[in-house]
Design an enzyme around this catalytic site. Structure first.
Site, PDB file in Angstrom:
ATOM      1  N   HIS A 177      13.852  15.206  -4.647  1.00  0.00           N
ATOM      2  CA  HIS A 177      12.870  16.100  -5.264  1.00  0.00           C
ATOM      3  C   HIS A 177      13.394  17.538  -5.360  1.00  0.00           C
ATOM      4  O   HIS A 177      14.321  17.942  -4.658  1.00  0.00           O
ATOM      5  CB  HIS A 177      11.567  16.089  -4.452  1.00  0.00           C
ATOM      6  CG  HIS A 177      11.739  16.618  -3.059  1.00  0.00           C
ATOM      7  ND1 HIS A 177      11.811  17.965  -2.775  1.00  0.00           N
ATOM      8  CD2 HIS A 177      11.895  15.982  -1.877  1.00  0.00           C
ATOM      9  CE1 HIS A 177      11.995  18.148  -1.477  1.00  0.00           C
ATOM     10  NE2 HIS A 177      12.050  16.944  -0.908  1.00  0.00           N
TER      11      HIS A 177
ATOM     12  N   GLU B 239       9.749  10.275   2.984  1.00  0.00           N
ATOM     13  CA  GLU B 239      10.764  10.914   3.808  1.00  0.00           C
ATOM     14  C   GLU B 239      10.665  10.411   5.243  1.00  0.00           C
ATOM     15  O   GLU B 239       9.640   9.858   5.664  1.00  0.00           O
ATOM     16  CB  GLU B 239      10.592  12.438   3.765  1.00  0.00           C
ATOM     17  CG  GLU B 239      11.600  13.242   4.561  1.00  0.00           C
ATOM     18  CD  GLU B 239      13.065  12.998   4.188  1.00  0.00           C
ATOM     19  OE1 GLU B 239      13.512  11.830   4.224  1.00  0.00           O
ATOM     20  OE2 GLU B 239      13.767  13.974   3.888  1.00  0.00           O
TER      21      GLU B 239
END
Length: 193
Positions: free
Chosen positions: A7, A80
């Site tokens: 990202h 994550e």
């Protein structure tokens, strides 16, 4: 071809805070990074037929910018690493156990309360098994450690080499399903350094 992107930047990234599972949007720099990555991919003639993303906002926003108009399927296996009690840690002044872990992921286990790297790799491998045999260009929008988990899962005998590899915001790796296996991942674009 499968493209895996980290990202774009968030405010926590810019402040060097450990972000993990906290859900923060892209900042202006992050949106710009995603737009540039999307433009580079489009300039290569890449049109995504499928887009997968971590459910966290920063990854979804990156996918939306890189592949506008394409349906985004979120998957928790792309989240994550769970940093547990270390979420939000100031990386300029981390506790010693975090310093030890980050200096050598390969030989030092995650501190107590953090998700083990073996778990990150296991869920990454499980996700990638679902993509076996798929055709067309596929985008996966995820996070630094989760992305390294995918790279580890796809590289036989890597021995943990990706754990200490820096993956910048909107850096892209690619792999391809061919002859019954995924090719060794490689950066999608040559280094500009």
């Amino acid at each position: 071809m499968i493209y895996i992107i980290r990202h774009g930047q968030t405010e926590l990234n810019s402040r060097k805070l450990l972000q993990g599972r906290s859900d923060h949007p892209l900042n202006d720099t992050g949106r710009q990074q995603a737009a540039q990555a999307g433009e580079r991919l489009r300039n290569e003639g890449i049109v995504f037929s499928r887009v997968y993303s971590s459910p966290l906002l920063r990854a979804v926003q990156t996918a939306e910018i890189v592949a506008p108009g394409t349906e985004i399927l979120t998957d928790e296996r792309l989240l994550e690493m769970d940093y547990g009690p270390y979420e939000g840690t100031d990386l300029a002044h981390p506790p010693q156990e975090v310093i030890t872990f980050f200096r050598d992921f390969i030989h030092n286990p995650a501190p107590a309360g953090m998700e083990p790297l073996s778990s990150v790799v296991a869920r990454a491998a499980d996700f990638m098994r679902d993509l076996e045999g798929m055709t067309g260009d596929i985008l996966i929008s995820t996070h630094a450690i989760a992305m390294k988990g995918i790279l580890e899962a796809l590289t036989e005998g890597s021995g943990g080499r990706y754990w200490n590899t820096y993956v910048g915001n909107c850096e892209v790796y690619r792999t391809e399903w061919r002859n019954g296996y995924f090719s060794t991942p490689e950066p999608a674009f040559p280094s500009e350094n």
